[in-house]
Design a protein around this motif. Structure first.
Motif, PDB file in Angstrom:
ATOM      1  N   VAL A 132       0.739  -1.221   0.266  1.00 51.64           N
ATOM      2  CA  VAL A 132       0.008  -0.194  -0.242  1.00 51.64           C
ATOM      3  C   VAL A 132       0.819   1.602  -0.084  1.00 51.64           C
ATOM      4  N   ALA A 133       1.610   1.059   1.080  1.00 51.30           N
ATOM      5  CA  ALA A 133       2.531   2.581   1.023  1.00 51.30           C
ATOM      6  C   ALA A 133       3.977   2.758   0.336  1.00 51.30           C
ATOM      7  N   GLY A 134       4.305   1.304  -0.224  1.00 51.66           N
ATOM      8  CA  GLY A 134       6.152   1.583  -0.773  1.00 51.66           C
ATOM      9  C   GLY A 134       6.601   2.196   0.051  1.00 51.66           C
ATOM     10  N   PRO A 135       8.030   1.026   0.209  1.00 52.84           N
ATOM     11  CA  PRO A 135       8.757   1.243   0.990  1.00 52.84           C
ATOM     12  C   PRO A 135       9.377   2.408   1.419  1.00 52.84           C
ATOM     13  N   GLU A 136       9.454   3.883   0.976  1.00 52.76           N
ATOM     14  CA  GLU A 136       9.418   4.226   2.025  1.00 52.76           C
ATOM     15  C   GLU A 136       8.386   5.611   2.141  1.00 52.76           C
ATOM     16  N   GLY A 137       7.281   4.427   1.944  1.00 52.32           N
ATOM     17  CA  GLY A 137       6.210   5.340   2.929  1.00 52.32           C
ATOM     18  C   GLY A 137       5.919   4.406   3.994  1.00 52.32           C
ATOM     19  N   ALA A 138       6.145   3.194   3.823  1.00 55.64           N
ATOM     20  CA  ALA A 138       5.975   2.271   5.285  1.00 55.64           C
ATOM     21  C   ALA A 138       6.963   2.527   6.148  1.00 55.64           C
ATOM     22  N   GLY A 139       8.088   4.019   5.848  1.00 59.38           N
ATOM     23  CA  GLY A 139       8.423   4.584   7.320  1.00 59.38           C
ATOM     24  C   GLY A 139       8.389   5.278   8.033  1.00 59.38           C
ATOM     25  N   VAL A 140       6.472   5.637   7.975  1.00 55.50           N
ATOM     26  CA  VAL A 140       6.297   6.308   8.257  1.00 55.50           C
ATOM     27  C   VAL A 140       6.054   6.173   9.727  1.00 55.50           C
ATOM     28  N   LEU A 141       6.140   5.095  10.231  1.00 53.28           N
ATOM     29  CA  LEU A 141       5.803   4.073  11.704  1.00 53.28           C
ATOM     30  C   LEU A 141       7.162   4.345  12.291  1.00 53.28           C
ATOM     31  N   ASP A 142       8.448   4.370  11.412  1.00 55.65           N
ATOM     32  CA  ASP A 142      10.265   4.513  12.130  1.00 55.65           C
ATOM     33  C   ASP A 142       9.464   5.848  13.038  1.00 55.65           C
ATOM     34  N   GLY A 143       9.101   6.510  12.802  1.00 58.15           N
ATOM     35  CA  GLY A 143       9.489   7.944  13.657  1.00 58.15           C
ATOM     36  C   GLY A 143       8.732   7.788  15.259  1.00 58.15           C
ATOM     37  N   LEU A 144       7.941   6.221  15.909  1.00 62.12           N
ATOM     38  CA  LEU A 144       7.704   5.778  16.646  1.00 62.12           C
ATOM     39  C   LEU A 144       9.016   4.738  17.728  1.00 62.12           C
ATOM     40  N   ALA A 145       9.598   4.367  16.979  1.00 64.77           N
ATOM     41  CA  ALA A 145      10.680   4.250  17.747  1.00 64.77           C
ATOM     42  C   ALA A 145      10.946   4.634  19.123  1.00 64.77           C
ATOM     43  N   GLY A 146      11.250   5.697  18.907  1.00 65.36           N
ATOM     44  CA  GLY A 146      12.068   6.225  20.434  1.00 65.36           C
ATOM     45  C   GLY A 146      10.186   6.403  21.146  1.00 65.36           C
ATOM     46  N   ILE A 147       8.998   6.229  21.102  1.00 67.06           N
ATOM     47  CA  ILE A 147       8.773   6.472  22.219  1.00 67.06           C
ATOM     48  C   ILE A 147       7.068   5.432  22.577  1.00 67.06           C
ATOM     49  N   ALA A 148       6.845   4.394  20.936  1.00 64.42           N
ATOM     50  CA  ALA A 148       5.895   3.962  21.466  1.00 64.42           C
ATOM     51  C   ALA A 148       6.250   3.090  19.761  1.00 64.42           C
ATOM     52  N   PRO A 149       7.036   2.251  20.516  1.00 64.63           N
ATOM     53  CA  PRO A 149       7.238   1.223  18.835  1.00 64.63           C
ATOM     54  C   PRO A 149       5.958  -0.388  19.129  1.00 64.63           C
ATOM     55  N   ASP A 150       5.774   0.041  20.064  1.00 65.16           N
ATOM     56  CA  ASP A 150       4.305  -1.218  20.548  1.00 65.16           C
ATOM     57  C   ASP A 150       3.337  -0.055  19.343  1.00 65.16           C
ATOM     58  N   LEU A 151       2.774   0.730  19.309  1.00 69.48           N
ATOM     59  CA  LEU A 151       2.188   1.256  18.563  1.00 69.48           C
ATOM     60  C   LEU A 151       2.222   0.861  17.283  1.00 69.48           C
ATOM     61  N   ALA A 152       3.825   0.790  17.152  1.00 71.70           N
ATOM     62  CA  ALA A 152       4.385   0.385  15.187  1.00 71.70           C
ATOM     63  C   ALA A 152       3.597  -1.228  15.271  1.00 71.70           C
ATOM     64  N   ARG A 153       3.983  -1.635  16.046  1.00 74.31           N
ATOM     65  CA  ARG A 153       3.947  -3.178  16.051  1.00 74.31           C
ATOM     66  C   ARG A 153       2.602  -3.444  15.861  1.00 74.31           C
ATOM     67  N   LEU A 154       1.458  -3.086  16.203  1.00 74.44           N
ATOM     68  CA  LEU A 154       0.237  -3.417  16.865  1.00 74.44           C
ATOM     69  C   LEU A 154      -0.766  -2.112  15.303  1.00 74.44           C
ATOM     70  N   THR A 155      -0.117  -1.808  14.517  1.00 74.74           N
ATOM     71  CA  THR A 155      -0.500  -1.313  13.591  1.00 74.74           C
ATOM     72  C   THR A 155       0.302  -1.887  12.591  1.00 74.74           C
ATOM     73  N   VAL A 156       1.034  -2.341  12.520  1.00 75.95           N
ATOM     74  CA  VAL A 156       1.138  -3.249  11.207  1.00 75.95           C
ATOM     75  C   VAL A 156       0.479  -4.632  11.219  1.00 75.95           C
ATOM     76  N   GLU A 157       0.450  -5.627  12.999  1.00 75.79           N
ATOM     77  CA  GLU A 157      -0.156  -7.041  13.196  1.00 75.79           C
ATOM     78  C   GLU A 157      -1.266  -6.654  13.092  1.00 75.79           C
ATOM     79  N   PHE A 158      -2.402  -5.872  13.502  1.00 75.64           N
ATOM     80  CA  PHE A 158      -3.476  -5.478  13.383  1.00 75.64           C
ATOM     81  C   PHE A 158      -4.271  -4.365  12.110  1.00 75.64           C
ATOM     82  N   GLY A 159      -3.709  -3.805  12.772  1.00 74.63           N
ATOM     83  CA  GLY A 159      -4.800  -2.902  10.310  1.00 74.63           C
ATOM     84  C   GLY A 159      -4.246  -3.179   9.887  1.00 74.63           C
ATOM     85  N   TYR A 160      -3.071  -3.997   9.361  1.00 73.35           N
ATOM     86  CA  TYR A 160      -2.769  -5.057   8.597  1.00 73.35           C
ATOM     87  C   TYR A 160      -2.714  -6.222   8.046  1.00 73.35           C
ATOM     88  N   GLY A 161      -1.713  -6.921   9.600  1.00 72.84           N
ATOM     89  CA  GLY A 161      -1.882  -8.153   9.493  1.00 72.84           C
ATOM     90  C   GLY A 161      -3.317  -9.218   9.200  1.00 72.84           C
TER      91      GLY A 161
END
Length: 279
Positions: free
Chosen positions: A25-54
């Protein structure tokens, strides 16, 4: 000696499946939107991937193009998530949705969320299109027939209302006769003669967008019921209705999705009782 790889866990499967869909959906660069969560809410990034998409995007019942357009409709209607709307407009382009269909989906929400929401959505779409220099986009202009009388416009709107929403829509218009007949006329003339009659989206896609918007708004239960009937009237399926509402759990929250499913249950039961079980 290298140890054999451990069997994939269900969580790992979900993550891999979700990440693959996110990249699609987002392309290799677009998927990097979740990288900004690594320093504050890495589990939100994981849940977005696993629930929203997976979990949700991976379900059958809607194509990726349909999923992107219902997101565009819902996020435009909500009016509170411009960055996410931009993300999903870009995603729609990435999965093959043509620019006129995106514009038309945003325009369509003016009926259900108002002109400010649609105008803001168009501004986001304009920026997304401008960021793609090679994008071939010619705006669709629907010129009114200068020979059409107001009465002919109204009749055209009534025909579209009957085709889409059937008896449910006609009851809405009739219910306004004793208190706000002008509002009834606006529904027929603007919503159906001016908007629904435009050619840039087919009726089923319009109704999917409407179901998404009404579910996400959370304040339009009666209208959601009318348009669930409408979706089924124009060739949509119960599975498509349920999938659209289920997806709104990601973008508008579980309460909105639960209320939407309750509306769908009532509509399906009503159609079953009337012997309309073929959808």
């Amino acid at each position: 000696m290298t140890a054999p790889a451990a069997p994939a866990t269900p969580s790992a499967d979900r993550h891999a499946r979700g990440l693959a869909l996110l990249h699609e959906v987002a392309g290799p660069e677009g998927a990097g939107v979740l990288d900004g969560l690594a320093g504050i809410a890495p589990d939100l990034a994981r849940l977005t991937v696993e629930f929203g998409y997976g979990d949700v995007y991976a379900r059958p019942g809607l194509t990726l193009a349909q999923r992107q357009l219902v997101n565009v409709a819902a996020l435009t209607a909500l009016g509170t998530a411009a960055p996410q709307l931009r993300f999903h407009i870009d995603g729609a382009l990435n999965v093959g949705v043509e620019p006129p269909a995106i514009v038309e989906t945003v325009l369509h929400t003016a009926v259900y969320a108002g002109f400010p929401a649609a105008l803001n959505g168009i501004a986001v779409a304009k920026a997304a299109f401008a960021a793609r220099p090679g994008l071939d986009f010619t705006p669709v202009r629907s010129e009114a027939d200068g020979e059409e009388t107001l009465r002919e416009r109204h009749e055209r709107g009534l025909a579209a209302l009957e085709r889409v929403d059937g008896e449910a829509g006609e009851r809405v218009v009739a219910s306004l006769a004793d208190i706000a007949p002008a509002l009834a006329d606006h529904i027929v003339d603007f919503a159906f003669a001016d908007v629904y009659s435009r050619s840039a989206l087919d009726l089923k896609t319009r109704e999917l967008a409407t179901v998404a918007a009404c579910t996400a708004l959370g304040t339009a239960g009666p209208q959601l019921r009318v348009h669930l009937h409408g979706l089924l009237n124009v060739g949509g399926t119960r599975q498509e209705a349920v999938e659209t509402i289920t997806q709104m759990a990601v973008y508008a929250g579980f309460p909105a999705a639960l209320n939407g499913i309750a509306a769908a249950r009532e509509v399906f039961a009503e159609r079953d009782a009337a012997g309309r079980t073929g959808e």
